[in-house]
Design a protein around this motif. Structure first.
Motif, PDB file in Angstrom:
ATOM      1  N   ARG A   1       0.818  -1.223   0.000  1.00 22.62           N
ATOM      2  CA  ARG A   1       0.000   0.000   0.000  1.00 22.62           C
ATOM      3  C   ARG A   1       0.846   1.264   0.000  1.00 22.62           C
ATOM      4  N   HIS A   2       2.148   1.082  -0.229  1.00 22.78           N
ATOM      5  CA  HIS A   2       3.085   2.204  -0.409  1.00 22.78           C
ATOM      6  C   HIS A   2       3.035   3.174   0.764  1.00 22.78           C
ATOM      7  N   LYS A   3       3.003   2.604   1.955  1.00 23.95           N
ATOM      8  CA  LYS A   3       3.032   3.432   3.156  1.00 23.95           C
ATOM      9  C   LYS A   3       4.370   3.273   3.847  1.00 23.95           C
ATOM     10  N   SER A   4       4.616   4.180   4.794  1.00 21.07           N
ATOM     11  CA  SER A   4       5.885   4.121   5.512  1.00 21.07           C
ATOM     12  C   SER A   4       5.942   2.862   6.357  1.00 21.07           C
ATOM     13  N   ASP A   5       7.172   2.449   6.638  1.00 20.68           N
ATOM     14  CA  ASP A   5       7.409   1.199   7.368  1.00 20.68           C
ATOM     15  C   ASP A   5       7.563   1.438   8.871  1.00 20.68           C
ATOM     16  N   THR A   6       6.942   2.525   9.354  1.00 21.63           N
ATOM     17  CA  THR A   6       7.140   2.888  10.756  1.00 21.63           C
ATOM     18  C   THR A   6       6.668   1.804  11.715  1.00 21.63           C
ATOM     19  N   GLU A   7       5.494   1.237  11.434  1.00 21.87           N
ATOM     20  CA  GLU A   7       4.945   0.210  12.327  1.00 21.87           C
ATOM     21  C   GLU A   7       5.831  -1.023  12.357  1.00 21.87           C
ATOM     22  N   GLY A   8       6.288  -1.430  11.175  1.00 23.27           N
ATOM     23  CA  GLY A   8       7.136  -2.619  11.112  1.00 23.27           C
ATOM     24  C   GLY A   8       8.449  -2.420  11.838  1.00 23.27           C
ATOM     25  N   LYS A   9       8.996  -1.209  11.737  1.00 23.99           N
ATOM     26  CA  LYS A   9      10.292  -0.950  12.364  1.00 23.99           C
ATOM     27  C   LYS A   9      10.153  -0.779  13.874  1.00 23.99           C
ATOM     28  N   GLY A  10       8.917  -0.512  14.349  1.00 18.34           N
ATOM     29  CA  GLY A  10       8.752  -0.221  15.756  1.00 18.34           C
ATOM     30  C   GLY A  10       8.743  -1.449  16.651  1.00 18.34           C
ATOM     31  N   THR A  11       8.784  -2.638  16.087  1.00 16.08           N
ATOM     32  CA  THR A  11       8.704  -3.857  16.889  1.00 16.08           C
ATOM     33  C   THR A  11      10.041  -4.582  16.883  1.00 16.08           C
ATOM     34  N   ILE A  12      10.568  -4.843  18.083  1.00 16.67           N
ATOM     35  CA  ILE A  12      11.792  -5.629  18.235  1.00 16.67           C
ATOM     36  C   ILE A  12      11.398  -6.964  18.866  1.00 16.67           C
ATOM     37  N   LEU A  13      11.608  -8.048  18.138  1.00 15.50           N
ATOM     38  CA  LEU A  13      11.249  -9.361  18.659  1.00 15.50           C
ATOM     39  C   LEU A  13      12.379  -9.901  19.532  1.00 15.50           C
ATOM     40  N   CYS A  14      12.002 -10.535  20.632  1.00 18.47           N
ATOM     41  CA  CYS A  14      12.993 -11.180  21.505  1.00 18.47           C
ATOM     42  C   CYS A  14      12.526 -12.599  21.780  1.00 18.47           C
ATOM     43  N   PHE A  15      13.295 -13.569  21.304  1.00 17.27           N
ATOM     44  CA  PHE A  15      12.988 -14.970  21.585  1.00 17.27           C
ATOM     45  C   PHE A  15      13.669 -15.352  22.904  1.00 17.27           C
ATOM     46  N   TYR A  16      12.871 -15.879  23.834  1.00 14.96           N
ATOM     47  CA  TYR A  16      13.482 -16.278  25.100  1.00 14.96           C
ATOM     48  C   TYR A  16      13.090 -17.716  25.421  1.00 14.96           C
ATOM     49  N   GLY A  17      13.995 -18.377  26.059  1.00 16.65           N
ATOM     50  CA  GLY A  17      13.770 -19.763  26.441  1.00 16.65           C
ATOM     51  C   GLY A  17      15.093 -20.449  26.749  1.00 16.65           C
ATOM     52  N   PRO A  18      15.060 -21.735  27.096  1.00 17.00           N
ATOM     53  CA  PRO A  18      16.289 -22.459  27.450  1.00 17.00           C
ATOM     54  C   PRO A  18      17.240 -22.578  26.260  1.00 17.00           C
ATOM     55  N   PRO A  19      18.505 -22.914  26.511  1.00 16.65           N
ATOM     56  CA  PRO A  19      19.464 -23.097  25.406  1.00 16.65           C
ATOM     57  C   PRO A  19      19.072 -24.275  24.516  1.00 16.65           C
ATOM     58  N   GLY A  20      19.373 -24.144  23.224  1.00 19.57           N
ATOM     59  CA  GLY A  20      19.206 -25.263  22.307  1.00 19.57           C
ATOM     60  C   GLY A  20      17.811 -25.490  21.790  1.00 19.57           C
ATOM     61  N   VAL A  21      16.869 -24.541  22.058  1.00 17.36           N
ATOM     62  CA  VAL A  21      15.496 -24.764  21.596  1.00 17.36           C
ATOM     63  C   VAL A  21      15.220 -24.127  20.240  1.00 17.36           C
ATOM     64  N   GLY A  22      16.204 -23.408  19.683  1.00 16.79           N
ATOM     65  CA  GLY A  22      16.048 -22.889  18.325  1.00 16.79           C
ATOM     66  C   GLY A  22      15.844 -21.394  18.219  1.00 16.79           C
TER      67      GLY A  22
END
Length: 799
Positions: free
Chosen positions: A350-371
């Motif tokens: 829709r040719h809009k700015s990517d502000t919403e997409g850039k505003g989210t930082i994903l953090c995966f948390y969990g034990p070691p070795g789960v991917g």
């Protein structure tokens, strides 16, 4: 010298054609001739009385000696000397006597013509003198701005009274065209000659003024250019004398070219800073310490990929396909990742700015070795962007992220800028690994820099101390990973969205091993599926008894160990003719030793022993909480490397049990443990010291979720009632006996399932909100019971 000395005119005399200019009567000048006709004419003149007529060619390129190829006027004079030059030319020293005009051509070989002397008409002296004053004024003006008028010429003009002589003198000095010279030369009207010459002088004056103005401008510019050129040349020569070679100049030219290439894509401040440093480098000696620092800086910053972006079109179908291809299970994390890129794809469509997409930082948390990190790898593959991994574990120096100031020895850009240089694109996928293990020391707090890096309102102008200019990080897809989010500072947690990547059940591990790990390890070890096979029973034993983890990292290592031994056996030809099948009885030969991750219950009910559930960094675990009573005065001893929170939970549990005893909600034995039957029940906890221990004393443990388990152990030992060995529990206990919710429920229930626990007591709030996250096979084989109070717990656990 008089012309009358050479006979009467008209007279037939030889003719020499001069190619360039008109000769004048007062001239003594050399004439160089090469043309055969001119040489014959000169020889003819020397044979007679040395007199010759010199005219001017109309076209210097014309070689034909026709009448219309040269002018019909010229100078009559004599040849004073003739010299043959080594190059074949003839040099004549010619002295002009008077002007003459050709009446007719008498012969062409040698060229001779009938010549008459040009005589000037009479003129009015007063009028001519007035015109002469005007001419002198104009000539003086011209002489002031022109370099063609020598000072003695003006004096000669002033001292001479013959106007025709003056006209010839001035005309010989001016750079006139041949036609202009011819009009002056051929005319016998003195007044017309003077007026024509005045016009020519005025025209030349205007030309000289314009030329002088242009020359002045050009000269100033050329002077500046020449000054710079000579200074640079001198500098080069000095550098050459000092041993500096040309390679440095070529490098500097390359720096300028590269800077001009990326100029349209960078900030003005960045361009100014880099250009300033390049100019500074040109002024430094190559062997100086500062030159090496500046050159290192220039090479670093010119490698930043300004204007380079990964352009592959986003497609959530590709993302979903890649995630499903690389990972088994993990439905919720994969669903959230697809949603993340769905927003970006819709904004792009829709040719809009990517502000919403850039505003989210994903953090995966969990034990070691789960991917967690491999999820980021899959994202990078799906969108075809480079993956940059920045390990933050143990990072204490803030300059590692923001860069070192160039004043320090060995300074270099921060890891973020180095990551961009390594990626060669401004929008890579950047994984901030182990963000929960960032340290803090006297060298600063790196989490404060991460606040700026991960904040979309600030990272558009991230300033690296080394580069000393702002860099836009907003196009980077940041993905963080962590084991324990409670260790992340609250302001930093606020900038991220956390996605739990929890432990795998044994069934999920078995599927992962079959679909991913075994095929991958076969390929890595150059083995074929027809050569090696691991039976399902053997795989199940490897998962249950040879690995201690929530993920599959150690499982992969165990499979790799088996593959190495199989590869060795094939090379030694032990199994050259048949397939190697790994069964349970073969495992001791291929793997070192069994590691019991979780002790399974032995079915024996005991007093003072309770199954507690704990969350650890490697997944869930079952803790045997043990209690004994010793004659004493009611003291409580806690052992097992417990943290402050867990010690407080033990003291709270003891206090709650005392209250239950006082209120007679907890029945006590009537004989054992009391001096006589008349002794009040509420005094029993004052007769004994309670020792509460959580085994594996070397392993640190902390957290409030063992509260109800500790209370059950104390209640069991004081009431001398056995506990159900197939029941485990988790929950925080308050002083009023309420059971509060806890975290890590999925990992704890998986651990209970692995240990063979049949029933688990959990807080009611966890039962209502978290049960959907529990794997189906766990819910099918474990009875999960919600509890609200300690009374409900004791009723379920005590026999």
């Amino acid at each position: 010298m008089q012309i009358s000395n050479y006979g009467n005119f008209p007279s037939t005399i030889p003719v020499i054609i001069e190619d360039e200019v008109f000769m004048y009567p007062f001239m003594i000048a050399p004439i160089f001739i090469t043309d055969e006709a001119n040489i014959k004419a000169a020889n003819k003149a020397l044979e007679q009385n040395d007199i010759v007529f010199v005219s001017c060619a109309k076209n210097s390129q014309e070689q034909k000696r026709l009448k219309d190829s040269f002018y019909d006027v010229g100078v009559i004079g004599n040849i004073m000397r003739k010299v043959a030059l080594p190059d074949g030319r003839i040099k004549l020293l010619f002295q002009g006597i008077t002007k003459g005009k050709i009446l007719s051509i008498e012969s062409e070989d040698p060229l001779q013509a009938l010549i008459e002397v040009i005589a000037y008409k009479d003129y009015d002296p007063d009028k001519i003198n007035a015109i002469m004053e005007v001419l002198r004024e104009k000539v003086t003006n011209l002489a002031n701005i022109s370099q063609f008028f020598p000072p003695d010429l003006l004096k000669t003009i002033d001292d001479n009274d013959d106007p025709n002589r003056i006209v010839d003198l001035i005309a010989s000095t001016l750079r006139l065209k041949k036609e202009q010279s011819y009009q002056l030369f051929a005319s016998d009207d003195t007044e017309k000659r003077l007026l024509l010459l005045i016009d020519l002088v005025i025209e030349e004056t205007q030309t000289q003024k314009l030329q002088k103005e242009i020359k002045s401008k050009v000269h100033n510019k050329m002077e500046q250019i020449n000054k710079e050129y000579f200074l640079k040349e001198q500098l080069k020569q000095i550098q050459k004398e000092l041993g500096v070679d040309k390679q440095r100049d070529e490098e500097i030219d390359q720096y300028y070219q590269k800077l001009d290439t990326i100029k349209p894509f960078m900030d003005k401040e960045a361009y100014k800073e880099i250009k300033k440093q390049i100019e500074r480098l040109t002024r430094m000696h190559q062997d100086s310490a500062d030159a090496n620092i500046v050159q290192s800086y220039i090479e670093w910053v010119l490698e930043i990929p300004f204007g380079k972006f990964g352009r592959k079109k986003l497609s959530i179908k590709n993302v979903q396909k890649q995630l499903d291809s690389d990972h088994y299970s993990l439905q919720k994390p994969k669903e959230r990742i697809v949603e993340y890129f769905a927003i970006r794809e819709l904004l792009a469509q829709r040719h809009k700015s990517d502000t919403e997409g850039k505003g989210t930082i994903l953090c995966f948390y969990g034990p070691p070795g789960v991917g967690k990190t491999s999820l980021a790898n899959s994202i990078a593959k799906a969108i075809n962007r480079p993956l940059i991994r920045i390990a933050l574990g143990g990072l204490e120096d803030v300059n590692e992220l923001r860069g070192h100031r160039r004043t320090y020895l060995g300074a270099m850009p921060g890891r973020i800028v180095q990551g961009l240089i390594e990626a060669k694109e401004m929008n890579p996928v950047m994984v901030l690994d182990e963000i929960d293990k960032v340290g803090r020391s006297m060298r600063g707090d790196p989490t404060s820099v991460l606040l700026e890096i991960l904040d979309p309102e600030q990272n558009t102008a991230f300033r690296d101390y080394y580069t000393n200019f702002n860099i836009d990080l907003s196009s980077i897809i940041f993905i963080a990973t962590a084991n324990d989010i409670s260790n992340i500072p609250a302001p930093l947690r606020d900038r991220m969205e956390f996605i739990s990547v929890s432990s795998y059940t044994p069934q999920e591990k078995e599927s992962i091993a079959k679909k991913y790990l075994i095929p991958q390890e076969l390929k890595k070890h150059a083995l074929k599926p027809t050569e090696v096979s691991i039976t399902p029973q053997a795989l199940k034993i490897i998962i249950e008894k040879y690995t201690r983890e929530a993920g599959v990292r150690n499982l992969r290592r165990s499979i790799a160990t088996i593959m190495r031994k199989c590869a060795k056996a094939i090379l030694e030809a032990k199994h050259a003719t048949h397939k190697i099948i790994i069964s349970p009885k073969d495992l001791p030969h291929y793997l070192d030793k069994i590691v019991f991750e979780i002790d399974t219950i032995n079915g024996e009910d005991k007093i003072g022993v309770i199954n507690g559930l704990a969350w650890t960094s490697v997944g869930g675990d079952v803790l045997k909480i043990e209690a004994i009573k010793i004659k004493g005065k009611g003291a409580l001893t806690l052992t097992g490397s417990l943290g402050d929170v867990m010690k407080e939970s033990g003291r709270i549990a003891f206090s709650v049990i005392k209250v239950l005893i006082d209120s007679q909600d907890l029945p006590l034995p009537t004989k054992k443990g009391r001096k006589n039957k008349k002794e009040p029940q509420e005094q029993i906890y004052n007769l004994y010291d309670i020792h509460l221990h959580v085994p594996e004393g070397a392993t640190p443990k902390d957290g409030p979720s063992a509260g109800i388990a500790m209370a059950s152990a104390i209640a069991s030992i004081l009431s001398e009632r056995k506990t159900h060995s197939d029941i485990a529990m988790t929950g925080e206990l308050t002083l009023t006996g309420a059971v509060l919710p806890i975290g890590g429920l999925k990992e704890k229930l998986i651990a209970a399932h692995k240990a063979g626990i049949k029933k688990v007591l959990i807080p009611e709030k966890n039962y209502k909100r978290d049960l959907d996250d529990i794997p189906q096979e766990v819910k099918q084989e474990v009875e999960i019971t919600p509890v609200n109070t300690i009374q409900e717990v004791l009723k379920a656990v005590l026999l």
